[in-house]
Each structure stands twice: as structure tokens, then as C-alpha cells.
Scaffold this active site. Structure first.
Site, PDB file in Angstrom:
ATOM      1  N   ASP A  57       0.861  -1.183   0.000  1.00 53.11           N
ATOM      2  CA  ASP A  57       0.000   0.000   0.000  1.00 53.11           C
ATOM      3  C   ASP A  57       0.898   1.233   0.000  1.00 53.11           C
ATOM      4  OD1 ASP A  57      -2.168   1.647   0.124  1.00 53.11           O
ATOM      5  OD2 ASP A  57      -2.666   1.238   2.224  1.00 53.11           O
ATOM      6  N   ASP A  62      -2.827   2.472  -6.141  1.00 55.52           N
ATOM      7  CA  ASP A  62      -1.746   2.509  -5.154  1.00 55.52           C
ATOM      8  C   ASP A  62      -1.671   1.303  -4.230  1.00 55.52           C
ATOM      9  OD1 ASP A  62      -4.075   3.079  -3.793  1.00 55.52           O
ATOM     10  OD2 ASP A  62      -3.190   4.652  -2.554  1.00 55.52           O
ATOM     11  N   GLU A  63      -2.360   0.227  -4.568  1.00 53.25           N
ATOM     12  CA  GLU A  63      -2.230  -0.965  -3.724  1.00 53.25           C
ATOM     13  C   GLU A  63      -2.473  -2.232  -4.535  1.00 53.25           C
ATOM     14  OE1 GLU A  63      -5.254  -2.090  -0.830  1.00 53.25           O
ATOM     15  OE2 GLU A  63      -6.522  -0.443  -1.530  1.00 53.25           O
TER      16      GLU A  63
END
Length: 356
Positions: free
Chosen positions: A10, A105-106
């Protein structure tokens, strides 16, 4: 049966981090991404400096301005976020094809097949975070465990720039003391129902029967019952077929010295060759990309009659492409080497262990 090893990565305050990287004057400032303070929009991301004032994602911009009147309000630049996300996902896929992106973003990575006695999952997570930092100048937090639920939980435990492992030795203690609002998937509405029924932490949830939780939450109740016990059988789902392999680097300062740039091209050619070898693939196209100091992106590609996979072959072609692209009067901030049109190699190549 081999025990699964899952990593959840993350990125830390991703949008705000990208803005601070691209505008160093924002570093260390309370950055609030989403739009102008006077806009009717909501906060996309807030830096940790802004969070100290109580600003958080999904908050109305007007409220964020009241809480942090001296904050730096930045309009979202999704082009930059998508480009950086593509770099990060490429790093993930240089380790394994079992990657399940959850957002820009993860992502989850199943690295079960990479783990060995002298290369534990935690070390692989360290390598991945190091690659992200070197290639994007951004920090990421990682969680490592034997299932997706616990890996995601772990990734949020030591933010920012943290690495946490949850295993059989510590899972019970972690879950029993965990605030019910910190369980992944428990939102405000669920949290209120939990509190109304005397569930404030993991131990309270653990002590409820499966029947009680199904009565309160319907089908979700079974999942909550399992989460309280650290159980999650869901797989990392990846449907992506790899079409290219590559890597890129951002220079610490803008560069127009050919010798320095070509040293980096050699390094990137080597990294790309290593990744091809891991996959036992060769390539029939080579692409060089540069980003100028003015953030203009330029690229040039060459298609080949015979496929290539060696560091030397990739570099020789990349050298020609760079010479076609370069302008001696224009410094560059980033250079990348990518190979595509992949096909199976006819000989045995190295594995990941040859170059980690």
C-alpha cells in the site's frame, strides 16, 4: 502443502507523495489533494502533515480548509498518478505474475513460489519496497502473511514506510486486541452495529457465534466470523497476460551528460535482461523512453527480426534509440528501457534467485 505467502503493498498517501516528489517545495508541508480550497469537491489524499489537523480522505474541501487554513491545496493530476502506478505495477510483475491490483496505489502479490529458507517473504517485501523507492522516489508500506486479509491488515500497522509480518505466532494476540474499526471492511455503519451489540474489538468479535454474526450482518457474518480467527481462503486473482518487461529510473537531478545517461541505460538493460531470464522469455521490440526536465515524455521503438534477451543486445539497441532521441541542450529527469513482443526462449535461463 506449501504454506501460502502473500504480500499486500500500500503506497503511503500516494497522490500527495507524487505531488511532493514532483514539486519539492511541497515536501514537509500539509498537502491536501483534491482541488481548490473553495471547491465543492472532496479530499482525495492528505499528507501526514495535513492529517495532524484532522484532514482525511473523502472530507469536503471546505471543511479541510477550515481545519487546515494554511494547507497547500493541490488539484488532482491523475495522469501523473496513473503513470507512477504503472511503474509500480511493473515492479510487482518483475517478481511474480500473481499480482492483483486493488487500485492505483495498492496490490496483492502471491510470492509463495519465490520463498525459500534463505529468502523469506519479508526479505522479498524489502526488495520490492527498495525497488519502488529507487525507481519512483516514493515510500510504500508492506504487509506479509499467509492470507490476503492478514496481509492487508499488516500493511496498515506501521505506516508510513513500514513492513509488518503476521504469522501463526502473533496472529491471535494481534486480532484479539484490534479495535473493531481497524478490521479491513468494517466501515462506519458496520462499526455502529458492532458497538450496539457489544463488539468493540477482535476478542468481542471472536466470542460471537457464526449464527449471531449472520443474524446481524447476513452473508457477511460468515466472513466476519472467519476474520476474527484469521481465516481467509481467497486467492490472489490475476488475469493479466504479460506483454512487456522493462524498468526506468528518475535521476536525482536533471542530467544532460551522455556518459552518465548511458551508464544508466546499461544498468537498465541489465535489469531488463534479468527479468526476461526469470520469465524465460525473449523480446522482438525494444523501446527507450525519456522524460525531459520540462516533464515532456518522448519514446522511440525498434522492431527486430530476431528476438533478444541478453544485456549486451538490449543495450546496443537502446544505445541507438537514445542517440535518436537525445537533444544535447535538453536535460532529462528520467530514462527507461522496455522490451516487448515477448516469446518463449528456447534455452534455460536464470531464475529470480540468480539476481536477488
Amino acid at each position: 502443502m506449501t504454506e501460502r505467502r502473500i504480500i499486500h503493498i500500500d503506497m503511503d498517501y500516494f497522490f500527495a507523495q507524487v505531488e511532493m516528489r514532483d514539486n519539492p517545495k511541497l515536501k514537509g508541508k500539509p498537502v491536501i489533494v483534491g482541488g481548490k480550497a473553495s471547491s465543492r469537491g472532496v479530499v482525495s489524499t492528505a499528507s501526514y502533515e495535513a492529517r495532524k489537523y484532522g484532514v482525511h480522505s473523502a472530507m469536503p474541501m471546505s471543511q479541510a480548509h477550515k481545519l487546515c487554513p494554511n494547507g497547500y491545496f493541490v488539484t488532482s493530476n491523475f495522469g501523473a498518478y496513473r503513470e507512477t502506478s504503472a511503474q509500480i505495477m511493473s515492479i510487482f510483475r518483475s517478481y511474480t505474475d500473481k499480482v492483483e491490483p486493488m487500485s492505483l496505489d495498492e496490490a496483492y502479490l502471491d510470492i509463495t513460489e519465490l520463498v525459500r529458507p534463505d529468502l523469506p517473504a519479508s526479505k522479498i517485501a524489502q526488495y520490492i519496497r527498495k525497488d519502488i523507492l529507487e525507481q519512483t522516489h516514493l515510500t510504500a508500506s508492506a504487509g506479509v502473511s499467509y492470507n490476503k486479509f492478514l496481509a492487508k491488515l499488516a500493511s496498515g500497522m506501521n505506516k508510513p514506510d513500514g513492513l509488518t509480518v503476521i504469522d501463526y505466532q502473533n496472529v491471535h494476540d494481534i486480532l484479539m486486541t484490534l479495535d473493531i474499526g481497524d478490521f479491513p471492511g468494517v466501515g462506519k455503519a458496520s462499526k455502529k452495529v458492532m458497538h450496539d451489540n457489544g463488539i468493540f474489538n477482535g476478542r468481542d468479535l471472536y466470542e460471537k457465534t457464526e449464527f449471531e454474526l449472520i443474524r446481524l450482518f447476513g452473508k457477511r457474518g460468515r466472513g466476519l466470523y472467519n476474520k476474527a480467527r484469521g481465516i481467509d481462503h481467497s486467492e490472489v486473482k490475476s488475469s493479466r497476460v504479460r506483454k512487456s518487461v522493462g524498468t526506468e529510473r528518475t535521476f536525482a537531478t536533471d542530467v544532460n551528460d551522455d556518459e552518465e545517461i548511458l551508464r544508466k541505460v546499461w544498468e537498465l538493460s541489465g535489469k531488463t535482461a534479468e527479468r526476461l531470464n526469470k520469465l524465460q522469455k525473449s523480446a522482438k521490440t525494444v523501446t527507450v523512453k525519456i522524460k525531459t526536465y520540462q516533464f515532456e515524455t518522448l519514446s522511440k521503438q525498434m522492431s527486430l527480426r530476431d528476438s533478444v534477451s541478453s544485456e549486451e543486445d538490449i543495450y546496443n539497441i537502446a544505445y541507438l534509440l537514445y542517440n535518436d532521441l537525445k537533444d544535447p541542450d535538453v536535460p532529462i529527469r528520467l530514462i527507461g528501457v522496455t522490451v516487448g513482443n515477448l516469446e518463449q526462449s528456447t534455452y534455460k535461463n536464470m531464475t529470480i534467485y540468480d539476481f536477488i
